[in-house]
Design an enzyme around this catalytic site. Structure first.
Site, PDB file in Angstrom:
ATOM      1  N   ASN A 129      57.150  56.168  87.745  1.00  0.00           N
ATOM      2  CA  ASN A 129      55.832  56.134  86.650  1.00  0.00           C
ATOM      3  C   ASN A 129      55.703  57.287  86.596  1.00  0.00           C
ATOM      4  O   ASN A 129      54.646  58.004  86.616  1.00  0.00           O
ATOM      5  CB  ASN A 129      55.626  54.970  86.058  1.00  0.00           C
ATOM      6  N   ARG A 451      67.067  60.982  71.938  1.00  0.00           N
ATOM      7  CA  ARG A 451      67.381  60.671  73.363  1.00  0.00           C
ATOM      8  C   ARG A 451      68.863  60.212  73.062  1.00  0.00           C
ATOM      9  O   ARG A 451      68.832  58.859  72.738  1.00  0.00           O
ATOM     10  CB  ARG A 451      66.578  60.072  74.331  1.00  0.00           C
ATOM     11  N   HIS A 511      60.463  62.639  66.314  1.00  0.00           N
ATOM     12  CA  HIS A 511      60.890  60.606  67.588  1.00  0.00           C
ATOM     13  C   HIS A 511      61.151  59.932  66.824  1.00  0.00           C
ATOM     14  O   HIS A 511      61.831  58.845  66.583  1.00  0.00           O
ATOM     15  CB  HIS A 511      59.361  60.580  67.605  1.00  0.00           C
ATOM     16  N   TYR A 544      65.894  47.688  76.598  1.00  0.00           N
ATOM     17  CA  TYR A 544      64.868  48.230  75.842  1.00  0.00           C
ATOM     18  C   TYR A 544      64.548  47.130  75.091  1.00  0.00           C
ATOM     19  O   TYR A 544      65.925  46.542  74.138  1.00  0.00           O
ATOM     20  CB  TYR A 544      64.641  49.605  75.437  1.00  0.00           C
ATOM     21  N   ARG A 640      52.094  47.138  75.333  1.00  0.00           N
ATOM     22  CA  ARG A 640      52.764  47.252  76.638  1.00  0.00           C
ATOM     23  C   ARG A 640      52.409  47.766  77.586  1.00  0.00           C
ATOM     24  O   ARG A 640      51.852  47.247  79.154  1.00  0.00           O
ATOM     25  CB  ARG A 640      54.218  47.709  76.439  1.00  0.00           C
ATOM     26  N   HIS A 668      59.292  47.630  73.221  1.00  0.00           N
ATOM     27  CA  HIS A 668      59.065  48.997  73.220  1.00  0.00           C
ATOM     28  C   HIS A 668      59.495  49.243  71.312  1.00  0.00           C
ATOM     29  O   HIS A 668      59.363  49.569  71.230  1.00  0.00           O
ATOM     30  CB  HIS A 668      60.938  49.630  73.350  1.00  0.00           C
TER      31      HIS A 668
END
Length: 796
Positions: A129, A451, A511, A544, A640, A668
């Protein structure tokens, strides 16, 4: 000041058992509950904050204490003073909030309630990260400083001020990562997993390493001498290398040289034997330098790792988006260096040499003892030690779909379904598209891909549908960060098999997670939609937490079709029945819902907002939430990651509570619930799921979709099951404080509640089917017609 065991004022840290005994500057006392220091009568009072207020003992708690002098007359537990509602400081800085998130991830590596190898994984994730943070966020701030841009940050900090604060925080964070690793290496050894030092190798080990090096490593490595005839080579992003000073065996002449470790090689080489033993690749190479530089002996060596600016810049006028992205991806490799990490014992001469060759200022260099490049630690997480991993979990397949013999269309036609990943299998999404690809009555499939995996069953289903002559349209987003190259490959694969591929907008990132299947039923077309909060990726769907909503509601499906037309043909939807989309109307919709709750509060009715998201950054929405709090709206947020809102400030946000959940699964899903004049939870509340976080980039610069949940069972699933469990969690939750710090919630044995465990052991309401109502089993008999059975058999 931050004190560690190495600090000269520390005399003794005492024992890790029970309250920590300490002596500081001659004053003795002890820390109890990690918050209060007791000292002898007349002694100066100090406040000790252990680590980041963890409620469990850890290496970090033991070795690190923050000491703040307090006035003796200051009462404990003082409340924060009233806050200027117009001050820029009402916002927490975005970058510092992200660093706090990554600190919470790192805390899970210290958390002894997790299995040991999972703690290694958390440490690796925190390091990965931080790498990405430097590649993108820090690189962007440095570019602003270089361009003389002062920035227009809502919290009032300039790019230079942000970089200074980031440097201070990341230095401390990286120190804690390496401190954590020291403790974990010792625990690994206790469990039979050993990271070998070269001095501990046996003769048999050395013979095996030499043989392995000659056969599997030597052919790949390229020794590089650095002199006027061989200039310093380009080091790619995340490149790891050895820098050497070599002495000629005959003449004594010195030479600088490099060995860049190819990313095709594992960083940790496992030795044979019953024991689990690893040696670092860089150590293995140093043991065999005579094979790479036969005429030289080693005089000095060092290790270094490079992080480069990796944010893509795309020309808005680009005519060929694919070609532009391929060019930009090549440029990414050559971005400027934003961070250079070296081993602590690298000689000054070699450090100067590397620093000058890479043109890195001193403030962008970090030195650490032991392993550098901690993201590679994930290689130590081995499957053969299940005792050191989370217990395996097998996702449930919704009983509702089983009741219809596996026919997704029949199950959806009967009632909307909400599938909760990873607790419920992603196979539902795969089966939905696979069944569509093989059903002779399906005429068209439309799909967004942000993705996914190139070899995923989603891609296979779309290719199969195209081969079967169906009209298949796929909206592939090329701007999915760090997945751009993979998405280009997927797009070309789909195009070769006859899929109509569209790349959407240059200025907007697509998205939204949408899928639309058009099916001919009884001489009319019926549409089925999937709207998700997560990606169509089979791997991330296992770790997720996301929501998949299936419906054949004609108005929702009509809205989804209009959104696809907008993405493929710029056909801006003039009116949508139910969906709210970005960048057209989503901001206004959210603001209207917040203002509606304010109106309920003004009228004396119950007013409440529950929301769950990954990040809360948008200043206009935050200010709207502040106004709602000031009017008495009760607001509970589960955020989160980044949260720029300050909760609990008198006169501004005392009615707002913010928590973050960090645990086995990555939170998520995005959910928004508005009380609508009723106390929460309520059957009358307005409930929505979305692909968008509450950030300017999502609302202003992306195609996003938010859909209402109106089916009573699905509504109840969100309102009475998913959101309450997240709000109740106290075993993996952190509460955001007004100053921007987070405090881990304490769970007593009697009221301990873990949301992840709850969802793993309790089936969701909308997916239970006959498990909820036994009489529903009779429906299975009604779906065994020849036509449906044929479709089911094909889907299987």
């Amino acid at each position: 000041m931050l004190l560690t065991r190495a600090h000269p004022e520390i005399v003794d840290f005492g024992s890790r058992q029970g309250p920590s005994i300490f002596k500081i500057a001659g004053i003795a006392g002890y820390v109890e509950d990690f918050k209060n220091a007791r000292t002898p009568p007349g002694a100066k009072i100090y406040y000790f904050r252990m680590g980041t207020n963890s409620n469990f003992w850890s290496c970090r708690d033991y070795f690190t204490m923050e000491v703040v002098e307090k006035n003796e007359s200051e009462p404990d537990g003082t409340k924060p003073a009233a806050f200027d509602p117009n001050a820029p400081q009402r916002f927490i800085n975005r970058e510092l909030s992200w660093l706090e998130f990554n600190r919470r991830v790192l805390e899970e590596a210290f958390n002894t309630s997790h299995p040991l190898l999972e703690r290694i994984r958390f440490l690796s994730i925190s390091a990965s990260n931080l790498d990405e943070f430097y590649m993108v966020r820090v690189a962007g701030l440095k570019a602003q400083v270089a361009a003389g841009v002062q920035g227009d940050n809502a919290d009032g900090l300039t790019p230079s001020q942000q970089l200074a604060a980031i440097s201070e925080n990341t230095t401390r964070l990286m120190d804690e990562q390496h401190l954590c690793l020291q403790g974990l290496i010792g625990e690994l050894e206790q469990h039979g997993i050993i990271l070998l030092d070269p001095t501990n190798l046996t003769d048999l080990d050395k013979r095996w390493l030499t043989n392995t090096f000659e056969q599997e490593i030597f052919p790949i490595l390229t020794p590089i001498a650095v002199d006027p005839a061989h200039p310093f080579p380009f080091i790619p992003n995340l490149g790891f290398g050895l820098v050497l000073t070599l002495e000629h065996k005959s003449t004594g002449d010195l030479m600088e040289a490099l060995i860049i470790l190819p990313n095709q090689l594992s960083r940790f080489v496992r030795l044979p034997g019953k024991e689990v033993r690893f040696i670092r690749l860089e150590h293995m190479i140093l043991l065999h330098l005579d094979l790479l530089f036969p005429s030289y002996r080693l005089a000095a060596s060092g290790e270094f790792r490079v992080i480069r600016d990796s944010e893509l810049e795309i020309d808005d006028e680009a005519e060929d988006l694919v070609r532009t992205f391929e060019s930009a991806l090549k440029r990414r490799r050559r971005g400027s260096v934003v961070r250079l990490t070296v081993n602590a014992d690298m000689p000054d001469s070699l450090l100067t040499f590397v620093r000058e060759q890479l043109d890195v200022p001193g403030e962008d260099i970090s030195q650490f003892s032991g392993v550098i490049g901690l993201s590679d630690l994930k290689e130590l997480v081995i499957d053969e030690r299940p005792d050191l991993l989370f217990p395996p979990y097998q996702p449930r397949f919704p009983e509702r779909i089983k009741d219809f013999g596996g026919d997704c269309f029949s199950a959806i036609h009967a009632k909307d379904i909400l599938v909760h990943h990873p607790y419920e299998s992603f196979e539902v999404v795969v089966r939905f598209l696979r069944q569509a690809s093989r059903d002779e009555n399906v005429v068209a499939i439309k799909q967004t891909l942000y993705r996914t995996a190139a070899n995923s069953q989603i891609i296979e289903a779309l290719l199969e549908a195209a081969d079967a002559g169906k009209n298949v349209t796929v909206m592939v987003e090329l701007k999915a960060r760090f997945d751009e190259a993979a998405n280009i490959g997927i797009a070309r694969l789909l195009e070769r098999d006859g899929v109509q591929v569209v790349f959407g907008f240059i200025e907007l990132k697509t998205h939204a997670k949408l899928s639309l299947v058009v099916r001919r039923e009884e001489n009319r077309l019926v549409s089925y939609a999937h709207i998700g909060t997560g990606n169509y990726h089979p791997i991330t769907a296992k770790i997720y937490t996301d929501l998949s909503f299936f419906t054949c509601d004609p108005q929702i499906c009509s809205d989804v079709a209009k959104v696809f037309n907008y993405m493929t043909g710029y056909a801006k939807p003039e009116q949508l029945h139910h969906l709210a989309i970005a960048p057209i109307g989503l901001r206004e919709f959210l603001m209207e819902k917040i203002e509606s709750e304010i109106e309920h509060a003004w009228a004396g009715r119950p007013a409440a907002i529950w929301a769950k998201m990954n990040s809360l950054v948008d200043p206009d929405i935050i200010d709207a939430l502040y106004r709602a709090s000031q009017q008495g709206v009760r607001i509970d947020l589960v955020v989160r990651g980044i949260c720029c809102l300050r909760p609990g400030l008198p006169g501004l946000s005392e009615n707002i509570r913010v928590k973050s959940i960090i645990g086995r699964f990555l939170e998520h899903s995005r959910i928004a619930c508005f009380g609508n004049g009723h106390p929460m939870p309520s059957a009358h509340a307005s409930v929505y799921i979305a692909s968008a976080d509450w950030m300017p980039r999502n609302i202003n610069r992306r195609i996003e979709a938010m859909v209402p949940i109106t089916n009573p069972t699905v509504h109840q699933q969100v309102m009475d099951q998913i959101m309450p469990a997240n709000l109740k969690d106290n075993q993996q939750s952190w509460a955001l404080q007004p100053d921007g710090n987070y405090v881990r919630l304490a769970a007593d044995n009697g009221d301990a509640f873990n949301a992840h465990h709850f969802f793993m052991t309790n089936p969701s309401l909308s997916g239970r089917g006959s498990a909820l109502t036994p009489n529903r089993r009779k429906r299975r008999k009604r779906v065994k017609g020849k036509q449906k059975k044929k479709a089911i058999d094909k889907a299987e």
